[in-house]
Design a protein around this motif. Structure first.
Motif, PDB file in Angstrom:
ATOM      1  N   LEU A   1      69.501  39.250  52.589  1.00 25.67           N
ATOM      2  CA  LEU A   1      68.733  38.140  52.695  1.00 25.67           C
ATOM      3  C   LEU A   1      69.510  36.918  52.895  1.00 25.67           C
ATOM      4  N   SER A   2      70.622  37.002  53.411  1.00 13.85           N
ATOM      5  CA  SER A   2      71.249  35.749  53.412  1.00 13.85           C
ATOM      6  C   SER A   2      70.720  34.778  54.255  1.00 13.85           C
ATOM      7  N   TYR A   3      71.407  33.384  54.284  1.00 13.46           N
ATOM      8  CA  TYR A   3      70.692  32.305  54.686  1.00 13.46           C
ATOM      9  C   TYR A   3      70.902  32.545  56.313  1.00 13.46           C
ATOM     10  N   ASP A   4      71.815  32.881  56.736  1.00 10.35           N
ATOM     11  CA  ASP A   4      71.940  33.229  58.290  1.00 10.35           C
ATOM     12  C   ASP A   4      71.027  34.255  58.680  1.00 10.35           C
ATOM     13  N   ASN A   5      71.061  35.188  57.869  1.00 10.17           N
ATOM     14  CA  ASN A   5      70.023  36.707  58.418  1.00 10.17           C
ATOM     15  C   ASN A   5      68.762  36.201  58.419  1.00 10.17           C
ATOM     16  N   MET A   6      68.286  35.371  57.443  1.00  8.82           N
ATOM     17  CA  MET A   6      66.754  34.999  57.310  1.00  8.82           C
ATOM     18  C   MET A   6      66.315  33.856  58.332  1.00  8.82           C
ATOM     19  N   LEU A   7      67.483  33.103  58.589  1.00 10.06           N
ATOM     20  CA  LEU A   7      67.509  31.783  59.715  1.00 10.06           C
ATOM     21  C   LEU A   7      67.225  32.462  60.987  1.00 10.06           C
ATOM     22  N   ALA A   8      67.925  33.506  61.241  1.00 11.10           N
ATOM     23  CA  ALA A   8      67.876  34.360  62.397  1.00 11.10           C
ATOM     24  C   ALA A   8      66.435  35.026  62.671  1.00 11.10           C
ATOM     25  N   PHE A   9      66.135  35.508  61.478  1.00  8.79           N
ATOM     26  CA  PHE A   9      64.977  36.489  61.472  1.00  8.79           C
ATOM     27  C   PHE A   9      63.661  35.699  61.689  1.00  8.79           C
TER      28      PHE A   9
ATOM     29  N   ARG B   1      63.683  32.707  63.063  1.00 10.81           N
ATOM     30  CA  ARG B   1      63.615  31.617  64.302  1.00 10.81           C
ATOM     31  C   ARG B   1      63.086  32.673  65.658  1.00 10.81           C
ATOM     32  N   ASN B   2      63.152  33.965  65.239  1.00  8.93           N
ATOM     33  CA  ASN B   2      62.630  34.842  66.088  1.00  8.93           C
ATOM     34  C   ASN B   2      60.941  34.801  66.212  1.00  8.93           C
ATOM     35  N   ILE B   3      60.226  34.890  67.208  1.00  8.49           N
ATOM     36  CA  ILE B   3      58.913  34.859  67.060  1.00  8.49           C
ATOM     37  C   ILE B   3      58.195  35.952  66.165  1.00  8.49           C
ATOM     38  N   PRO B   4      58.532  37.116  66.493  1.00  5.44           N
ATOM     39  CA  PRO B   4      57.865  38.299  65.789  1.00  5.44           C
ATOM     40  C   PRO B   4      58.237  38.154  64.274  1.00  5.44           C
ATOM     41  N   GLY B   5      59.469  37.562  63.999  1.00  3.53           N
ATOM     42  CA  GLY B   5      59.838  37.609  62.574  1.00  3.53           C
ATOM     43  C   GLY B   5      58.883  36.484  62.098  1.00  3.53           C
ATOM     44  N   LYS B   6      58.816  35.338  62.701  1.00  4.47           N
ATOM     45  CA  LYS B   6      58.184  34.120  62.039  1.00  4.47           C
ATOM     46  C   LYS B   6      56.662  34.638  61.959  1.00  4.47           C
TER      47      LYS B   6
ATOM     48  N   GLY C   1      62.464  26.026  63.409  1.00  2.00           N
ATOM     49  CA  GLY C   1      63.112  25.995  64.585  1.00  2.00           C
ATOM     50  C   GLY C   1      62.634  27.186  65.308  1.00  2.00           C
ATOM     51  N   PHE C   2      63.012  27.382  66.584  1.00  2.00           N
ATOM     52  CA  PHE C   2      62.658  28.408  67.464  1.00  2.00           C
ATOM     53  C   PHE C   2      64.195  28.992  67.987  1.00  2.00           C
TER      54      PHE C   2
END
Lengths: 133, 122
Positions: free
Chosen positions: B50-58, B60-65, B121-122
């Motif tokens: 659940l790191s910052y980088d992982n969750m940020l990437a998740f 920012r991804n439309i399905p993840g959002k 962001g996206f």
């Protein structure tokens, strides 16, 4: 002025306490309070994520606190009870389903739903492992 | 003159209640296990799950959002509807105040989640 004066039956506090069925009803409805608490935990995480690395790290620290982990143990029990009770009452909340002229038995709906929970949880775990591999 | 049909708002709230309850029943236990227990303790999942980088990437991804938005908002609407009706059973009769309280908090949570997910962001 309203001419209608509808009769409002008196309600004694704790009416649900004395009967096992009503108590179960109330416990089931009360699980929603903790569903809301968990949603707010996640909301705090999403909000922290939008504030940047430092804010998000603070949220992660709170989540790693032993009290938080213990609380999530309680949440896990509540969510498992939610899943169980949700599908337990589903035969009463769904419109009747007829298969080959026979009514689909209540147990099939309940156990079918619980099987779907197991499958969805498995997919979620698999997806998380795959994304974080 | 024809009177406009007065429609009930109940089905909308009932639908949100049902969708949230179904999502919680299907995914809730595993979500709690992952976010609240396994990831913080480093069980099964990698320590940076659940790191910052992982969750940020998740996020920012439309399905993840959409996934995050659906989980947070539907859980809240589910709970709000159930609490609103349980309050009635506990003697706080359904009225504009209890309705505004329950659904107002849900609306605020929905707006906050939407705002956070947009500025990520996206």
């Amino acid at each position: 002025m309203n001419v209608r004066r509808p009769y409002v039956r008196r309600m004694e506090p704790g009416w649900w306490w004395k009967n096992a069925f009503l108590l179960r009803y109330m416990i089931r409805e009360m699980t929603s309070l903790l569903v809301a608490v968990y949603a707010f935990v996640l909301l705090a995480g999403v909000f922290a994520l939008s504030r940047g690395d430092a804010a998000y790290r603070q949220w992660l620290d709170v989540m790693a606190n032993p009290w938080s982990v213990a609380f999530h143990g309680l949440l896990l029990a509540v969510f498992l009870y939610h899943s169980w009770s949700w599908f337990e009452i589903m035969p009463k909340t769904l419109p009747q389903i007829r298969l080959g002229g026979r009514r689909l038995p209540a147990a099939a709906i309940t156990w079918g739903g619980l099987a779907a929970t197991v499958a969805c949880c498995g997919i979620l775990l698999g997806g998380t492992l795959w994304l974080t591999r | 003159m024809a009177h406009p049909v007065k429609r009930s708002n109940a089905p909308v709230f009932w639908l949100l209640f049902g969708a949230g309850g179904m999502l919680a029943a299907l995914l809730g236990p595993m979500l709690v296990l992952i976010t609240g227990i396994a990831a913080p303790l480093g069980w099964v999942l990698p320590p940076d799950a659940l790191s910052y980088d992982n969750m940020l990437a998740f996020s920012r991804n439309i399905p993840g959002k959409l996934f995050i938005f659906a989980v947070v908002t539907l859980f809240v609407w589910h709970a709000a509807h159930r609490i609103y009706h349980t309050l009635h059973d506990l003697g706080i009769r359904r009225n504009r105040l209890s309705m505004g309280f329950c659904y107002g908090i849900s609306l605020a949570a929905t707006l906050l989640a939407g705002y956070a997910l947009v500025i990520i962001g996206f």
